[in-house]
Design an enzyme around this catalytic site. Sequence first.
Site, short mmCIF file in Angstrom:
data_model
loop_
_atom_site.label_atom_id
_atom_site.label_comp_id
_atom_site.label_asym_id
_atom_site.label_seq_id
_atom_site.Cartn_x
_atom_site.Cartn_y
_atom_site.Cartn_z
N LYS A 1 1.49 -6.10 -9.33
CA LYS A 1 2.56 -5.11 -9.23
C LYS A 1 3.90 -5.82 -9.03
O LYS A 1 3.94 -6.96 -8.55
CB LYS A 1 2.33 -4.13 -8.04
CG LYS A 1 2.21 -4.79 -6.66
CD LYS A 1 3.50 -5.04 -5.94
CE LYS A 1 3.28 -5.62 -4.58
NZ LYS A 1 4.50 -6.25 -4.00
N GLY B 1 -1.53 -9.50 -5.56
CA GLY B 1 -2.79 -9.84 -6.22
C GLY B 1 -4.02 -9.57 -5.39
O GLY B 1 -4.95 -8.89 -5.84
N ASP B 2 -4.04 -10.04 -4.15
CA ASP B 2 -5.25 -9.84 -3.34
C ASP B 2 -5.38 -8.38 -2.92
O ASP B 2 -6.48 -7.86 -2.79
CB ASP B 2 -5.21 -10.76 -2.11
CG ASP B 2 -6.60 -10.92 -1.49
OD1 ASP B 2 -6.73 -10.71 -0.27
OD2 ASP B 2 -7.56 -11.21 -2.23
N ASP C 1 -0.36 -2.48 0.88
CA ASP C 1 -0.17 -2.40 -0.57
C ASP C 1 -1.40 -1.86 -1.29
O ASP C 1 -1.35 -1.55 -2.47
CB ASP C 1 0.12 -3.81 -1.14
CG ASP C 1 1.61 -4.10 -1.19
OD1 ASP C 1 1.96 -5.27 -1.42
OD2 ASP C 1 2.40 -3.15 -1.03
C1 LIG Z 1 6.16 -6.28 0.91
C2 LIG Z 1 5.18 -5.34 0.28
O1 LIG Z 1 4.32 -6.06 -0.57
C3 LIG Z 1 5.93 -4.30 -0.55
O2 LIG Z 1 5.07 -3.70 -1.49
C4 LIG Z 1 4.32 -4.64 1.33
O3 LIG Z 1 5.12 -3.95 2.26
C5 LIG Z 1 3.42 -5.62 2.10
O4 LIG Z 1 2.13 -5.12 1.97
P1 LIG Z 1 0.88 -6.02 2.44
O5 LIG Z 1 1.07 -7.43 1.96
O6 LIG Z 1 -0.37 -5.28 2.08
O7 LIG Z 1 1.09 -6.03 4.03
P2 LIG Z 1 -0.04 -5.95 5.13
O8 LIG Z 1 -1.09 -6.96 4.82
O9 LIG Z 1 -0.42 -4.53 5.39
O10 LIG Z 1 0.82 -6.41 6.41
C6 LIG Z 1 1.11 -7.79 6.65
C7 LIG Z 1 2.15 -7.82 7.74
O11 LIG Z 1 3.42 -7.42 7.18
C8 LIG Z 1 4.12 -6.58 8.08
N1 LIG Z 1 4.37 -5.27 7.44
C9 LIG Z 1 3.67 -4.89 6.32
C10 LIG Z 1 3.98 -3.68 5.72
C11 LIG Z 1 4.98 -2.86 6.29
N2 LIG Z 1 5.31 -1.67 5.75
N3 LIG Z 1 5.65 -3.27 7.42
C12 LIG Z 1 5.37 -4.46 8.01
O12 LIG Z 1 5.99 -4.82 9.01
C13 LIG Z 1 3.27 -6.47 9.34
O13 LIG Z 1 3.67 -7.49 10.25
C14 LIG Z 1 1.88 -6.80 8.83
O14 LIG Z 1 1.06 -7.37 9.85
N1 LIG Z 2 -6.98 -19.33 -0.48
C1 LIG Z 2 -7.14 -18.00 -0.52
N2 LIG Z 2 -8.19 -17.47 -1.20
C2 LIG Z 2 -8.36 -16.13 -1.28
N3 LIG Z 2 -7.54 -15.23 -0.69
C3 LIG Z 2 -6.50 -15.72 0.01
C4 LIG Z 2 -6.24 -17.10 0.13
N4 LIG Z 2 -5.13 -17.25 0.90
C5 LIG Z 2 -4.72 -16.00 1.24
N5 LIG Z 2 -5.54 -15.09 0.71
C6 LIG Z 2 -5.45 -13.63 0.82
O1 LIG Z 2 -4.35 -13.19 0.01
C7 LIG Z 2 -3.54 -12.28 0.76
C8 LIG Z 2 -2.11 -12.32 0.31
O2 LIG Z 2 -2.16 -12.39 -1.08
P1 LIG Z 2 -1.50 -11.23 -1.98
O3 LIG Z 2 -1.53 -11.80 -3.34
O4 LIG Z 2 -2.09 -9.90 -1.78
O5 LIG Z 2 -0.09 -11.12 -1.32
P2 LIG Z 2 1.29 -11.12 -2.02
O6 LIG Z 2 1.12 -11.48 -3.47
O7 LIG Z 2 2.18 -11.95 -1.22
O8 LIG Z 2 1.72 -9.63 -2.00
P3 LIG Z 2 3.00 -8.97 -1.34
O9 LIG Z 2 4.01 -10.04 -1.01
O10 LIG Z 2 3.43 -8.00 -2.37
O11 LIG Z 2 2.44 -8.35 -0.11
C9 LIG Z 2 -3.69 -12.78 2.19
O12 LIG Z 2 -3.40 -11.72 3.08
C10 LIG Z 2 -5.15 -13.16 2.23
O13 LIG Z 2 -5.92 -12.00 2.49
#
Ligand SMILES: C[C@](O)(CO)[C@H](O)COP(=O)(O)OP(=O)(O)OC[C@H]1O[C@@H](n2ccc(N)nc2=O)[C@H](O)[C@@H]1O
Ligand SMILES: Nc1ncnc2c1ncn2[C@@H]1O[C@H](COP(=O)(O)OP(=O)(O)OP(=O)(O)O)[C@@H](O)[C@H]1O
Length: 301
Positions: A9, A97-98, A132
């Site tokens: 996304k 992604g995750d 997310d």
């Molecule tokens: C930045 C975005 O990717 C925008 O789509 C999302 O808000 C983040 O979603 P996400 O990665 O699934 O986040 P989560 O794994 O639920 O939360 C990780 C950490 O980010 C912070 N967090 C997340 C979402 C939110 N609305 N407020 C927060 O403050 C919290 O400290 C939480 O412990």
């Molecule tokens: N080496 C790894 N192998 C598999 N999963 C992992 C690894 N390291 C981190 N992760 C998982 O991936 C998650 C974060 O990846 P994800 O791709 O969802 O986040 P992101 O791309 O930063 O998304 P956003 O910034 O939009 O929240 C971590 O919270 C953890 O659960």
Amino acid sequence: MFKIMAPAKINLSLEVLGKRPDGYHNIKSVVQTIGLADELDFSPAAELDFSADMPGWDGEKSLISRAARLLKSRYDIDAGARVRLKKRIPLMSGLGGDSSCAAAALKGFNRLWRLGIGKGQLMEIGAELGSDVPFFFFGGTALIEGRGELVTPLGPYPAGWAVIVIPRVDAEGDKTGWLYGNLNAKDFSDGSRTEELVEALVQNQPVEPALLGNAFDRVTTLVWPEIQECRWQMLKAGAIRVYLSGAGPALYSLHRNKAEADKVFRVLRHGGVEVYLAGVGGLRMTREREVSSLSLRELPQ
Ligand SMILES: C[C@](O)(CO)[C@H](O)COP(=O)(O)OP(=O)(O)OC[C@H]1O[C@@H](n2ccc(N)nc2=O)[C@H](O)[C@@H]1O
Ligand SMILES: Nc1ncnc2c1ncn2[C@@H]1O[C@H](COP(=O)(O)OP(=O)(O)OP(=O)(O)O)[C@@H](O)[C@H]1O
């Protein structure tokens, strides 16, 4: 046995309204799935067995294993599952992604173990895994609110192409939580820009680029100076505007036609940048119009 796609996304708008008593932040964001996707291949097994074709991917760290363990304990499941993951979405990049894999995993285990859980309930379980995750049960173009668990499907974003660049930064641990924690009052806004974007999409009006933007712009540029360099490289390659996705570090530019996007993509790839080209908008990833119990908003008429 069967495959489920897990699309990445981009956040077209991402406004953070303020901090909540539970430590999360209220947000308003128009989110859009794109053509870059992981693929999960499910088959029956006596135990849980997860693997991926990406070096360094660790099933135990992924939300896929948390999704499996949560369903097994909540629905008293003895069976296991084998999941083979074709990982295309860079981890920890801001492309969700995750989180998308977690939604695909909940759908896949629901089907493999014949649990019969409805979409609304799956979304609520998804919200326990991450903010997310619920969005990916709709995909396409949607407004997310609350901490991200309130999902309102929107009319499709105009079909086009995105060039996505992954700056080489050390994004590790809870980078999203850490970045949220470093936002301050000047990064917060009232959500009106996102409301204008929603209105344009619902009324099928042209989208003003100024309506797109991300509350994490300032803090990510401070933490990862490399981001500025990547922005310049994208502009020099022909991008008109460069946006940040999620909590970063992924950057993207939007293009109405593929030839223009392809030119920017080739220049960046030739320059040794980690770059992707993906379709955006147009079709909705899911056909269901079922609105989950989590989507409490009425669309503006
Ligand atoms: C930045 C975005 O990717 C925008 O789509 C999302 O808000 C983040 O979603 P996400 O990665 O699934 O986040 P989560 O794994 O639920 O939360 C990780 C950490 O980010 C912070 N967090 C997340 C979402 C939110 N609305 N407020 C927060 O403050 C919290 O400290 C939480 O412990
Ligand atoms: N080496 C790894 N192998 C598999 N999963 C992992 C690894 N390291 C981190 N992760 C998982 O991936 C998650 C974060 O990846 P994800 O791709 O969802 O986040 P992101 O791309 O930063 O998304 P956003 O910034 O939009 O929240 C971590 O919270 C953890 O659960």
